[in-house]
Write an enzyme that holds these catalytic residues in place. Structure first.
Site: not given
Ligand code: NAD
Length: 443
Positions: A84, A270, A286, A395
């Protein structure tokens, strides 16, 4: 590290490749970051094929950079990914108008996400609640045992809460695990913990666990950013106090409209998401999780203006605008901001890595404040335009190049048609664009 200076005079006039080179120097970026921004380096097919299922290709959008942002005393250049026109320009323009008072200030919560565990079939829901709360320490310990890395980085499960809700299927006991996710968005981390404690929860509650999933209504992980805009800064000339005061009154009234009316609040928010979703997308976040949290929070925090009781809520504004005792405009934004620098796409998408490197943030908390500040600036851009010349003037001036392409203009004709229409001062419509193109081809 944030950059030394986010005020890039004439940046918009440079050719695209020179803008990249300038940013690389200012933000001390690596060669691969700059290559990731050029169309060939963004996301290769093999990486795309690993990211989701049944891949057939990739889809590109422009990355634009908002300038002039100072947040908590540091300068930031903020990448937006969207289609946009006028959004990046408006955010940059508004960020420049709060510099007299030092720019934006943040006050974020700790990165605590909620994981929900749904229990059905409890004969005595109150008793189940009491028993679960009595086992809080054991449950927290079990949660933390599955993610020692998160615990090592200072995160982990912090608390357990229990609610009883009435549903069409009867009463349900809902357990909330509150997890400090540090630099992760946290969905996988939280979901894994919720699934891990399922057997223990079933044994304690004597019910049946069904859903175990993160909540995107992240009310414990709020980003908060505020800024002060002087009347002079709000005026067109930058030094007209009387005009600035008129504009401030218009902005405050526009906010009151959004606060009182969900039809307006939806469009108001929005505009905020024009920035928030774009920066989140640019940084490999996400953005659907952020969007669902934002819109839900817009109702969660907003009492119905008609009765103002605590039970009755309605969709309202994510920002607040008021005039302080010195007649300055004070703006603030508050919304859930589940973002991460580990996990998700941020570590695998080359352009997302380049964009995060450009912002220069080293923690999810800093990324959250940058995204929230962009939303606040964007909201003011829309309110200020709406309260003065209307949203279309600015715009359409920026959209006219797209309109020329739609009208069939060749590359060499697009800028000529666009500048003729802008210079004419006439209302920019598709008919006027077609006429200008026909006229150019006759000449
Ligand atoms: P992830 O599991 O890939 O990474 C998180 C892990 O990284 C932690 O559990 C930890 O073990 C490790 N880690 C290493 N260094 C860290 C630090 N400095 N701080 C924190 N953790 C550290 O990712 P996530 O963040 O748990 O999940 C994100 C993904 O899940 C996104 O891709 C999202 O789209 C997806 N997702 C979203 C939903 C939702 O929003 N409803 C549902 C399911 C999946």
């Amino acid at each position: 590290m944030p950059v030394d200076n986010s005020r890039l005079e004439g940046f918009y006039k440079l050719p695209v490749s020179e803008r990249r080179e300038m940013l690389a120097e200012i933000a001390n970026l690596k060669k691969e970051h700059v290559e990731a921004w050029s169309s060939n380096g963004e996301l290769d097919e093999d990486s795309a094929d690993r990211m989701i299922e049944k891949v057939i290709g990739t889809y590109s959008l422009p990355i634009g950079v908002a300038t002039n942002f100072i947040i908590d005393g540091d300068h930031y250049l903020i990448p937006f990914v969207l289609e946009e026109p006028s959004v990046v320009a408006a955010a940059s323009n508004m960020a420049k108008r709060c510099l007299a008072n030092g720019g934006f200030t943040s006050n974020n919560d700790d990165p605590i996400m909620i994981g929900q565990i749904q229990i059905v079939g409890c004969k005595n829901p109150e008793m189940a609640k009491t028993e679960i709360l009595a086992s809080k320490n054991e449950l927290i310990e079990r949660c933390n045992s599955v993610d020692p890395i998160l615990v090592k980085f200072g995160g982990g499960c912090r608390d357990i809460e229990v609610r009883i809700i009435d549903t069409d299927s009867g009463p349900m006991v809902i357990v909330h695990i509150l997890v400090d996710c540090r630099d992760a968005m946290g969905a996988n981390a939280v979901n894994t913990m919720a699934e891990t404690i399922e057997p223990t929860i079933e044994a304690i509650s004597k019910g049946t666990v069904i859903l175990r999933i993160i909540s995107n209504l992240a009310v414990h992980r709020l980003a908060r950013v505020s800024a002060i805009f002087t009347p002079e800064e709000m005026s067109e000339s930058g030094d007209d106090e009387a005009r600035g005061l008129e504009i401030i009154d218009g902005v405050v009234q526009a906010y009151h409209f959004a606060k009182a009316d969900p039809y307006r609040a939806t469009t108001h928010n929005k505009g905020i998401m024009n920035a928030i979703s774009s920066v989140a997308l640019a940084c490999g976040q996400d953005w659907r999780a952020i969007e669902s949290g934002a819109h839900s929070y817009a109702t969660y925090k907003n009492p119905c203006p008609e009765c103002n009781c605590s039970n009755c809520k309605t969709y309202g504004s994510l920002t607040k605008w008021e005039k302080n005792s010195e007649d300055n405009l004070v703006g603030s934004i508050e919304l859930p901001m589940a973002v991460g620098l580990v996990g998700g796409a941020v570590r695998v998408h080359p352009a997302a890595q380049a964009n995060v490197a450009l912002i220069g943030v080293e923690s999810a908390d800093d990324l959250a404040k940058v995204i929230a500040a962009s939303g606040l600036a964007q909201n003011l851009g829309a309110l200020r335009a709406l309260a003065t010349v209307g949203i279309q003037a600015g715009h359409m001036k920026l959209h006219v190049r797209n309109m020329a392409v739609t009208a069939g203009a060749e590359d060499s004709e697009v800028d000529i048609v666009a500048s003729r229409l802008r210079d004419s001062g006439a209302r920019i419509t598709q008919a006027a664009v077609i006429e200008a193109l026909e006229q150019l081809r006759i000449e």
